[in-house]
Design a protein around this motif. Structure first.
Motif, PDB file in Angstrom:
ATOM      1  N   ILE A   1       0.827  -1.371  -0.142  1.00 29.12           N
ATOM      2  CA  ILE A   1      -0.134   0.063   0.035  1.00 29.12           C
ATOM      3  C   ILE A   1       0.893   1.314   0.043  1.00 29.12           C
ATOM      4  O   ILE A   1       0.672   2.287  -0.584  1.00 29.12           O
ATOM      5  CB  ILE A   1      -1.041   0.102   1.245  1.00 29.12           C
ATOM      6  N   THR A   2       1.893   1.232   0.626  1.00 26.37           N
ATOM      7  CA  THR A   2       2.968   2.257   0.886  1.00 26.37           C
ATOM      8  C   THR A   2       3.425   2.831  -0.699  1.00 26.37           C
ATOM      9  O   THR A   2       3.526   3.845  -1.087  1.00 26.37           O
ATOM     10  CB  THR A   2       3.909   2.064   1.799  1.00 26.37           C
ATOM     11  N   LEU A   3       3.889   1.676  -1.336  1.00 20.23           N
ATOM     12  CA  LEU A   3       4.397   1.748  -2.419  1.00 20.23           C
ATOM     13  C   LEU A   3       3.485   2.262  -3.420  1.00 20.23           C
ATOM     14  O   LEU A   3       3.552   3.102  -4.310  1.00 20.23           O
ATOM     15  CB  LEU A   3       4.961   0.374  -3.056  1.00 20.23           C
ATOM     16  N   ALA A   4       2.151   1.824  -3.593  1.00 24.73           N
ATOM     17  CA  ALA A   4       1.028   2.081  -4.460  1.00 24.73           C
ATOM     18  C   ALA A   4       0.837   3.643  -4.159  1.00 24.73           C
ATOM     19  O   ALA A   4       0.415   4.344  -5.243  1.00 24.73           O
ATOM     20  CB  ALA A   4      -0.081   1.146  -4.437  1.00 24.73           C
ATOM     21  N   ASP A   5       0.862   3.979  -2.897  1.00 24.93           N
ATOM     22  CA  ASP A   5       0.318   5.290  -2.386  1.00 24.93           C
ATOM     23  C   ASP A   5       1.421   6.304  -2.922  1.00 24.93           C
ATOM     24  O   ASP A   5       1.043   7.312  -3.454  1.00 24.93           O
ATOM     25  CB  ASP A   5       0.224   5.412  -1.195  1.00 24.93           C
ATOM     26  N   ALA A   6       2.549   5.858  -3.035  1.00 26.14           N
ATOM     27  CA  ALA A   6       3.785   6.714  -3.459  1.00 26.14           C
ATOM     28  C   ALA A   6       3.753   6.901  -5.013  1.00 26.14           C
ATOM     29  O   ALA A   6       3.843   8.188  -5.441  1.00 26.14           O
ATOM     30  CB  ALA A   6       5.235   6.214  -3.206  1.00 26.14           C
ATOM     31  N   ALA A   7       3.350   5.875  -5.725  1.00 29.18           N
ATOM     32  CA  ALA A   7       3.281   5.952  -7.118  1.00 29.18           C
ATOM     33  C   ALA A   7       1.948   7.005  -7.520  1.00 29.18           C
ATOM     34  O   ALA A   7       2.242   7.670  -8.216  1.00 29.18           O
ATOM     35  CB  ALA A   7       3.087   4.319  -7.795  1.00 29.18           C
ATOM     36  N   ARG A   8       0.813   6.725  -6.834  1.00 24.26           N
ATOM     37  CA  ARG A   8      -0.345   7.519  -7.127  1.00 24.26           C
ATOM     38  C   ARG A   8       0.210   8.949  -6.972  1.00 24.26           C
ATOM     39  O   ARG A   8      -0.380   9.838  -7.743  1.00 24.26           O
ATOM     40  CB  ARG A   8      -1.433   7.040  -6.219  1.00 24.26           C
ATOM     41  N   LYS A   9       1.007   9.416  -5.982  1.00 27.62           N
ATOM     42  CA  LYS A   9       1.177  10.782  -5.548  1.00 27.62           C
ATOM     43  C   LYS A   9       2.010  11.456  -6.881  1.00 27.62           C
ATOM     44  O   LYS A   9       1.883  12.424  -6.929  1.00 27.62           O
ATOM     45  CB  LYS A   9       1.862  10.989  -4.230  1.00 27.62           C
ATOM     46  N   ARG A  10       2.809  10.607  -7.478  1.00 25.99           N
ATOM     47  CA  ARG A  10       3.577  10.885  -8.651  1.00 25.99           C
ATOM     48  C   ARG A  10       2.715  10.860  -9.964  1.00 25.99           C
ATOM     49  O   ARG A  10       3.236  10.975 -10.974  1.00 25.99           O
ATOM     50  CB  ARG A  10       4.648  10.169  -8.696  1.00 25.99           C
ATOM     51  N   GLY A  11       1.616  10.497  -9.662  1.00 16.90           N
ATOM     52  CA  GLY A  11       0.569  10.247 -10.989  1.00 16.90           C
ATOM     53  C   GLY A  11       0.998   9.155 -11.702  1.00 16.90           C
ATOM     54  O   GLY A  11       0.695   9.016 -12.682  1.00 16.90           O
ATOM     55  N   GLY A  12       1.446   8.022 -10.967  1.00 17.40           N
ATOM     56  CA  GLY A  12       1.675   6.608 -11.487  1.00 17.40           C
ATOM     57  C   GLY A  12       0.670   5.695 -11.171  1.00 17.40           C
ATOM     58  O   GLY A  12      -0.191   5.909 -10.346  1.00 17.40           O
ATOM     59  N   THR A  13       1.007   4.250 -11.698  1.00  9.58           N
ATOM     60  CA  THR A  13       0.230   3.249 -11.669  1.00  9.58           C
ATOM     61  C   THR A  13       0.863   2.205 -11.106  1.00  9.58           C
ATOM     62  O   THR A  13       1.966   2.034 -11.279  1.00  9.58           O
ATOM     63  CB  THR A  13      -0.332   2.760 -13.031  1.00  9.58           C
ATOM     64  N   THR A  14       0.357   1.248 -10.308  1.00 11.17           N
ATOM     65  CA  THR A  14       0.940   0.218  -9.445  1.00 11.17           C
ATOM     66  C   THR A  14       0.071  -0.909  -9.904  1.00 11.17           C
ATOM     67  O   THR A  14      -1.036  -1.263  -9.878  1.00 11.17           O
ATOM     68  CB  THR A  14       1.015   0.285  -8.105  1.00 11.17           C
ATOM     69  N   VAL A  15       0.866  -2.067 -10.670  1.00 11.56           N
ATOM     70  CA  VAL A  15       0.123  -3.194 -10.999  1.00 11.56           C
ATOM     71  C   VAL A  15       0.883  -4.524 -10.131  1.00 11.56           C
ATOM     72  O   VAL A  15       2.014  -4.719 -10.181  1.00 11.56           O
ATOM     73  CB  VAL A  15       0.604  -3.418 -12.425  1.00 11.56           C
ATOM     74  N   LEU A  16      -0.320  -5.211 -10.035  1.00  6.81           N
ATOM     75  CA  LEU A  16       0.080  -6.326  -9.030  1.00  6.81           C
ATOM     76  C   LEU A  16       0.240  -7.575 -10.367  1.00  6.81           C
ATOM     77  O   LEU A  16      -0.771  -7.710 -10.846  1.00  6.81           O
ATOM     78  CB  LEU A  16      -0.750  -6.606  -7.998  1.00  6.81           C
ATOM     79  N   ARG A  17       1.483  -8.378 -10.232  1.00  2.52           N
ATOM     80  CA  ARG A  17       1.278  -9.369 -11.288  1.00  2.52           C
ATOM     81  C   ARG A  17       1.614 -10.600 -10.472  1.00  2.52           C
ATOM     82  O   ARG A  17       2.402 -10.607  -9.606  1.00  2.52           O
ATOM     83  CB  ARG A  17       2.517  -9.101 -12.266  1.00  2.52           C
ATOM     84  N   GLY A  18       0.985 -11.802 -10.896  1.00  5.82           N
ATOM     85  CA  GLY A  18       1.164 -13.118 -10.227  1.00  5.82           C
ATOM     86  C   GLY A  18       0.564 -13.051  -8.813  1.00  5.82           C
ATOM     87  O   GLY A  18       1.299 -13.831  -8.115  1.00  5.82           O
ATOM     88  N   CYS A  19      -0.215 -12.366  -8.507  1.00  2.00           N
ATOM     89  CA  CYS A  19      -0.905 -12.180  -6.936  1.00  2.00           C
ATOM     90  C   CYS A  19      -1.724 -13.396  -6.976  1.00  2.00           C
ATOM     91  O   CYS A  19      -2.679 -13.540  -7.559  1.00  2.00           O
ATOM     92  CB  CYS A  19      -1.545 -11.001  -6.824  1.00  2.00           C
ATOM     93  N   SER A  20      -1.674 -14.219  -5.764  1.00  2.00           N
ATOM     94  CA  SER A  20      -2.684 -15.152  -5.547  1.00  2.00           C
ATOM     95  C   SER A  20      -3.990 -14.721  -4.918  1.00  2.00           C
ATOM     96  O   SER A  20      -3.849 -13.681  -4.612  1.00  2.00           O
ATOM     97  CB  SER A  20      -2.010 -16.008  -4.194  1.00  2.00           C
ATOM     98  N   GLU A  21      -4.903 -15.606  -5.095  1.00  2.00           N
ATOM     99  CA  GLU A  21      -6.183 -15.190  -4.387  1.00  2.00           C
ATOM    100  C   GLU A  21      -6.090 -14.688  -3.012  1.00  2.00           C
ATOM    101  O   GLU A  21      -6.809 -13.800  -2.474  1.00  2.00           O
ATOM    102  CB  GLU A  21      -7.014 -16.400  -4.694  1.00  2.00           C
TER     103      GLU A  21
END
Length: 119
Positions: A61-81
């Motif tokens: 969440i910290t990583l995604a929030d930092a990306a969002r604040k920069r106008g970026g996107t965070t993608v989760l790849r290979g995440c289990s259910e």
């Protein structure tokens, strides 16, 4: 273990092993490195995650929030259910784009197009 791979347009963070309370001492340093790279696209490769608890979810969440604040996107790849469920329970699943079409390789196969930082 974390592997950070960068290209001119994206940063990929590959997580190997547990993403939990026992690993929390590494989280601030990894977050600082990833944030400092300032790429608009952050891909978090979860193919080799064996377990994630709420501490690991808070790190993502910290990583995604930092990306969002920069106008970026965070993608989760290979995440289990199960890991998606942990993020949903934390109320944070909407912070991520989930790559549901990605098929994890049977064994880790990482290709660096630019620079790799191991932590």
């Amino acid at each position: 273990m974390f592997e950070i791979v960068t290209s001119p347009t994206e940063t990929t963070v590959a997580v190997v092993g547990d993403l939990d309370l026992a690993e929390r001492d590494q989280f601030p340093g990894i977050a600082a490195r990833v944030t400092g790279l300032r790429r608009r696209l952050l891909v978090i490769d979860m193919c080799d995650v064996t377990f994630m608890d709420s501490t690991g979810a808070a790190f993502l969440i910290t990583l995604a929030d930092a990306a969002r604040k920069r106008g970026g996107t965070t993608v989760l790849r290979g995440c289990s259910e199960r890991d998606l469920f942990v993020l949903e329970v934390c109320g944070a699943l909407n912070m991520f784009d989930v790559d549901s079409e990605h098929l994890c390789p049977p064994e880790p196969a990482r290709v660096s197009t630019s620079r790799t930082i191991r932590a």
